[in-house]
Design a protein around this motif. Sequence first.
Motif: not given
Length: 306
Positions: A89, A95, A99, A106
């Motif tokens: 990701t 985010d 995550v 990530g």
Amino acid sequence: MKNLEKYLVVAPEVKTALEAGKPVVALESTIISHGMPYPKNVETALEVEKIVRECGAVPATIAIIGGKLTVGITPEEIDHLGKKGLAVTKVSRRDIPVVCAKGEDGATTVAATMILADMAGVKIFATGGIGGVHRGAETTMDISADLEELAHTSVMVVCAGAKAILDLGLTLEYLETKGVPVIGYQTEELPAFYTRKSGFKVDYRMDTPAEIAEAFRAKMELGLDGSMLVTNPIPEEYSMDHDAIYKVIDEAIAKAKELGIHGKETTPYLLDEIQKITGGDSLEANIRLVYNNARLASAIAVELSR
């Protein structure tokens, strides 16, 4: 209520260096998973860390590993992100909590790397190029979260300017509005990632790492929030022809529009497409400018730690 201990992991070497007041340079991880193909991405990331060490600083490559905000990932974790590639990701500010909550990996963008570096107390960050205002943003509103982070997170960012795929004029206007000083290292002109020239002027020219460190020290001592953006031109021998690379960029942008690519997928797609069109020349330029930025960031970090 903050609970950083639950999520933040600082590598022992990085923690020891910070506690001792030694120079540390943060490095991003999106360039590993989304910026280059394997194994070139891993080779580049490890070489950047080596350059930082040779320049007298401690490297802290930043990523989210298994939901943990990790400041100073291991060579094995760098290889893991490189092999996993686009399946990792791409993480910006929005985010991070998701995550972390999911316990996933990530790769941090400029914005997310700044946030995690700031949490750990790392003040200097070297990257390739920052995100900015995309072309056509007056209708699409496609503006990188990097710019907002630069406005209020107090981590210096050393880069080769904004990525050439962007609207550089509007990017500078946005930074001016947000009060982010744009410094040109030994230049009065904003570098344009693959090339040394853009046609736009920076706010200030500074010619030594010590001069830049002193300005950033003053900024911190005055309690002024936000970043200082240091733009470092790609070395002359690796700079690409201005007209040629912009013709390639225009082709790549037109293709992205045809395919309906937008949002956070835009930059990785365009960089990959430009690499294909240039037969790998743009990738080599990208690698060389990252090395160059790591050297300058390390020199500034050493001066700041004095």
